[in-house]
Design an enzyme around this catalytic site. Sequence first.
Site, mmCIF file in Angstrom:
data_model
loop_
_atom_site.group_PDB
_atom_site.id
_atom_site.type_symbol
_atom_site.label_atom_id
_atom_site.label_comp_id
_atom_site.label_asym_id
_atom_site.label_seq_id
_atom_site.Cartn_x
_atom_site.Cartn_y
_atom_site.Cartn_z
ATOM 1 N N ASP A 1 -16.780 -2.081 -39.816
ATOM 2 C CA ASP A 1 -16.431 -1.346 -38.643
ATOM 3 C C ASP A 1 -16.905 -0.328 -38.196
ATOM 4 O O ASP A 1 -16.575 0.507 -37.557
ATOM 5 C CB ASP A 1 -14.968 -1.642 -39.099
ATOM 6 C CG ASP A 1 -13.898 -2.304 -37.597
ATOM 7 O OD1 ASP A 1 -15.310 -3.937 -37.484
ATOM 8 O OD2 ASP A 1 -12.968 -2.976 -38.256
ATOM 9 N N ASP B 1 1.386 17.770 -40.886
ATOM 10 C CA ASP B 1 -1.082 17.503 -41.747
ATOM 11 C C ASP B 1 -0.998 17.404 -39.908
ATOM 12 O O ASP B 1 -2.406 17.408 -40.238
ATOM 13 C CB ASP B 1 -0.458 16.057 -42.557
ATOM 14 C CG ASP B 1 0.167 16.055 -43.824
ATOM 15 O OD1 ASP B 1 0.742 17.190 -44.243
ATOM 16 O OD2 ASP B 1 0.103 15.552 -44.132
ATOM 17 N N ALA C 1 -6.346 1.132 -36.752
ATOM 18 C CA ALA C 1 -6.982 2.220 -37.744
ATOM 19 C C ALA C 1 -6.011 2.571 -37.671
ATOM 20 O O ALA C 1 -5.201 2.578 -38.623
ATOM 21 C CB ALA C 1 -7.544 3.058 -36.731
ATOM 22 N N LEU D 1 -2.252 3.615 -37.316
ATOM 23 C CA LEU D 1 -1.499 2.462 -37.640
ATOM 24 C C LEU D 1 -0.518 2.071 -38.966
ATOM 25 O O LEU D 1 0.267 2.640 -39.025
ATOM 26 C CB LEU D 1 -2.294 0.466 -37.911
ATOM 27 C CG LEU D 1 -1.514 -0.568 -38.403
ATOM 28 C CD1 LEU D 1 -0.445 -0.601 -37.645
ATOM 29 C CD2 LEU D 1 -2.260 -1.451 -38.416
#
Length: 288
Positions: free
Chosen positions: A72, A176, A188, A191
Site C-alpha cells: 500500500d 501529540d 490506516a 484507525l
Amino acid sequence: MPHPLKRLALICHPTRTAALEMAELVIQWARERHVGVCLDKEMATRFGRDDLGMTRAEMGHFADTVLVLGGDGSILEAVRSFAPDKLPIVGINLGHLGFLTIGTSEDTFRILERLQSGSYLIQEHIMLEARVRRNGKVITRSTALNDFVIVKEAISRVIDVSVRISGTFVNTYRGDGVIFSSPTGSTAYSLSAGGPIVPPWVSVLIVCPLASHTLSARPVVTSDQEVISADVTCTHAHVNLVTDGQEGFPLENGDVVEVLRAEDLARIVVMKRRNFFQVLRRKMKWGK
C-alpha cells in the site's frame, strides 16, 4: 468499459528483491505482447535499460496504466504522482496488508492479461489537499490519498491544534497532534488512533485527535464539501505535517493548515466489484 492496456508505467519497491525480479518478468511479458513499458530513471538504470527510463512527468504522459509492485505504501506514492494524469493504478501486493492491492505475485500475469483485454473495473477514491499558511501566505501545498497528520516529534512537549470546520470553531486538541483522513485512509493511521472505519464511497472528511490529553476529545466526521483549518501552537515542540506517512513538512508556531477535498481522484483498478466489508473482515481477521 476501461481501455485495453497499451502502454504501461512500471513502479516497483526499490529494496524488495521480489519486486525487482517480478519487474524483469513484466518487462519481458510486455515486450512479447507489444505493450509499451517505461520505468522511472533510477529503476531503468538498475535494470540496465536506460532506454526505458523516464521522469515521472514523462511517464504520466506516456502510459495509460500504472502497475505497482509493492504494498500500500508504494501505491500511495504512485497515486500522488499520477492522479493528475488520471491514470488507473494496479497494485500487486508484495507487502504485508494490502487494502489497495488486487493480487499477489502469483496473480500478476493473469491480471496483466485482463488489463490487455480491458476486462477490469476502476474504483474512484477521493483525495485530500493540504495548504500551509504562514503569516497569511500559502507556503506549500500537497495531496494525499490516506491522510495528513499534524504531529509533534517524539521527545517534544504536547502541542495545541485548534480546529475549525468551514469557519466554525470545533475544538482545541491538546496532545501529540491531529489526523485528517479520507475514507480510504480511515483504515490506516486514523484507525490505530481510534478513528471510525468509513467505506471509500462515503464522501466525508475525518478529524481524529492523536493521543489527546482530554478524555472528551473524540473523532469528528464531516462532509467533503467543508474546509477544515487547524491553527498550530507549538512554542516548545518540533512539529511536522506528514503526507500519507511518507513525506514531512516542518511547521512553525502560528502556522495554519487547511485540509479539503482535492480536485484529483485516485483511480484504483479492481478485477471485479468488491464488497468493502468482506475485504475489511478478511484483512482485519474479524470473526475468527
